[in-house]
Design a protein around this motif. Sequence first.
Motif, PDB file in Angstrom:
ATOM      1  N   PHE A  68       5.532   7.459   8.079  1.00 33.97           N
ATOM      2  CA  PHE A  68       5.673   7.765   6.658  1.00 33.97           C
ATOM      3  C   PHE A  68       4.506   8.656   6.267  1.00 33.97           C
ATOM      4  O   PHE A  68       3.349   8.288   6.466  1.00 33.97           O
ATOM      5  N   GLU A  69       4.813   9.845   5.745  1.00 31.66           N
ATOM      6  CA  GLU A  69       3.759  10.788   5.383  1.00 31.66           C
ATOM      7  C   GLU A  69       3.739  11.017   3.884  1.00 31.66           C
ATOM      8  O   GLU A  69       4.788  11.026   3.236  1.00 31.66           O
ATOM      9  N   ILE A  70       2.544  11.217   3.365  1.00 30.78           N
ATOM     10  CA  ILE A  70       2.381  11.523   1.948  1.00 30.78           C
ATOM     11  C   ILE A  70       1.424  12.701   1.806  1.00 30.78           C
ATOM     12  O   ILE A  70       0.356  12.718   2.405  1.00 30.78           O
ATOM     13  N   ASP A  71       1.841  13.695   1.025  1.00 28.17           N
ATOM     14  CA  ASP A  71       0.985  14.825   0.706  1.00 28.17           C
ATOM     15  C   ASP A  71       0.495  14.619  -0.718  1.00 28.17           C
ATOM     16  O   ASP A  71       1.221  14.848  -1.683  1.00 28.17           O
TER      17      ASP A  71
ATOM     18  N   GLN B  96       1.244  14.403   9.812  1.00 26.26           N
ATOM     19  CA  GLN B  96      -0.012  13.657   9.804  1.00 26.26           C
ATOM     20  C   GLN B  96       0.261  12.192   9.535  1.00 26.26           C
ATOM     21  O   GLN B  96       0.922  11.841   8.576  1.00 26.26           O
ATOM     22  N   ARG B  97      -0.258  11.337  10.398  1.00 26.28           N
ATOM     23  CA  ARG B  97      -0.034   9.900  10.271  1.00 26.28           C
ATOM     24  C   ARG B  97      -1.272   9.220   9.701  1.00 26.28           C
ATOM     25  O   ARG B  97      -2.339   9.252  10.317  1.00 26.28           O
ATOM     26  N   ASN B  98      -1.124   8.615   8.537  1.00 24.76           N
ATOM     27  CA  ASN B  98      -2.228   7.883   7.925  1.00 24.76           C
ATOM     28  C   ASN B  98      -2.019   6.380   7.947  1.00 24.76           C
ATOM     29  O   ASN B  98      -2.842   5.633   7.409  1.00 24.76           O
ATOM     30  N   TYR B  99      -0.904   5.942   8.551  1.00 24.91           N
ATOM     31  CA  TYR B  99      -0.553   4.529   8.516  1.00 24.91           C
ATOM     32  C   TYR B  99      -0.228   3.992   9.912  1.00 24.91           C
ATOM     33  O   TYR B  99       0.662   3.179  10.079  1.00 24.91           O
ATOM     34  N   GLY B 100      -0.970   4.449  10.897  1.00 25.91           N
ATOM     35  CA  GLY B 100      -0.741   3.976  12.258  1.00 25.91           C
ATOM     36  C   GLY B 100       0.615   4.397  12.786  1.00 25.91           C
ATOM     37  O   GLY B 100       0.992   5.573  12.715  1.00 25.91           O
ATOM     38  N   GLN B 101       1.364   3.435  13.332  1.00 23.60           N
ATOM     39  CA  GLN B 101       2.678   3.735  13.891  1.00 23.60           C
ATOM     40  C   GLN B 101       3.770   3.851  12.828  1.00 23.60           C
ATOM     41  O   GLN B 101       4.920   4.152  13.148  1.00 23.60           O
ATOM     42  N   CYS B 102       3.432   3.601  11.593  1.00 26.90           N
ATOM     43  CA  CYS B 102       4.407   3.721  10.514  1.00 26.90           C
ATOM     44  C   CYS B 102       4.664   5.196  10.224  1.00 26.90           C
ATOM     45  O   CYS B 102       3.763   5.931   9.801  1.00 26.90           O
TER      46      CYS B 102
ATOM     47  N   GLU C  59       7.368  11.862   2.717  1.00 29.34           N
ATOM     48  CA  GLU C  59       8.456  12.012   3.690  1.00 29.34           C
ATOM     49  C   GLU C  59       8.648  10.709   4.450  1.00 29.34           C
ATOM     50  O   GLU C  59       7.724  10.215   5.102  1.00 29.34           O
ATOM     51  N   PRO C  60       9.849  10.118   4.393  1.00 33.33           N
ATOM     52  CA  PRO C  60      10.151   8.882   5.123  1.00 33.33           C
ATOM     53  C   PRO C  60      10.560   9.196   6.561  1.00 33.33           C
ATOM     54  O   PRO C  60      10.753  10.365   6.930  1.00 33.33           O
TER      55      PRO C  60
ATOM     56  N   GLU D  14       0.829  -1.203   0.000  1.00 34.71           N
ATOM     57  CA  GLU D  14       0.000   0.000   0.000  1.00 34.71           C
ATOM     58  C   GLU D  14       0.863   1.252   0.000  1.00 34.71           C
ATOM     59  O   GLU D  14       0.581   2.212  -0.732  1.00 34.71           O
ATOM     60  N   LEU D  15       1.931   1.254   0.801  1.00 35.49           N
ATOM     61  CA  LEU D  15       2.835   2.404   0.829  1.00 35.49           C
ATOM     62  C   LEU D  15       3.501   2.596  -0.528  1.00 35.49           C
ATOM     63  O   LEU D  15       3.676   3.731  -0.993  1.00 35.49           O
TER      64      LEU D  15
END
Length: 207
Positions: free
Chosen positions: A117-120, A109-115, A127-128, A92-93
């Motif tokens: 990794f952000e995506i705009d 902003q976290r869209n993947y729980g504790q992962c 951003e890793p 998915e990432l």
Amino acid sequence: MIYPEVCGYEARNPITKSGKVNSRVSRIEWEHVVPAHVVGGHLDEWKNKENYPQCQKSDGKYISGRDCAYKLNAAFKKAHDDMHNLVPAVGELNGDRSNYAFAVIQGEQRNYGQCDFEIDFDKDVAEPPDSVKGNIARIYFYMIQAHGAQIPSEELTMYLYWDKLDPVDDWECLRNKRIHQEQGQGNHFVSQPVSYTHLTLPTKRIV
């Protein structure tokens, strides 16, 4: 198959638009750190696939520009398959990152729980985590020098900072050693102390 919940990963889209379970959440895919189009998107085989009969299928349609370049351009194929530029990622990432450039995203902003990794999706950037920013920078340095990847100067400046922010660690050295043994070429930005003062964007690209 992986179980992302074990490490705190939460799916951004657990269900696809068609109503099915998102299978990419539970599988590992190989992601190109430097997107393939950065290395080969300028190639004529990529941009003008219709000019190449070898890229036409039996039904008259053409394979993708990327596949056409991979089929016909040996230098692009070598860059595309370079193991230094391939890393495992949750499917998915990998899909969400697409071919976005890396950048610093404000707000965390976290869209993947504790992962971490952000995506705009509005600005087409990702951003890793800080813990791998140096790894990514050194892969970009390698791809610039080994395969003529070209990026904006401001992006290169960011990677120079990321390289200092996240120095080479033991795992990165081991990974580089294993790839060197398998592929016959190491990433000297990992294996040797290098001054990046003179690292410049290349003027020559894959042709």
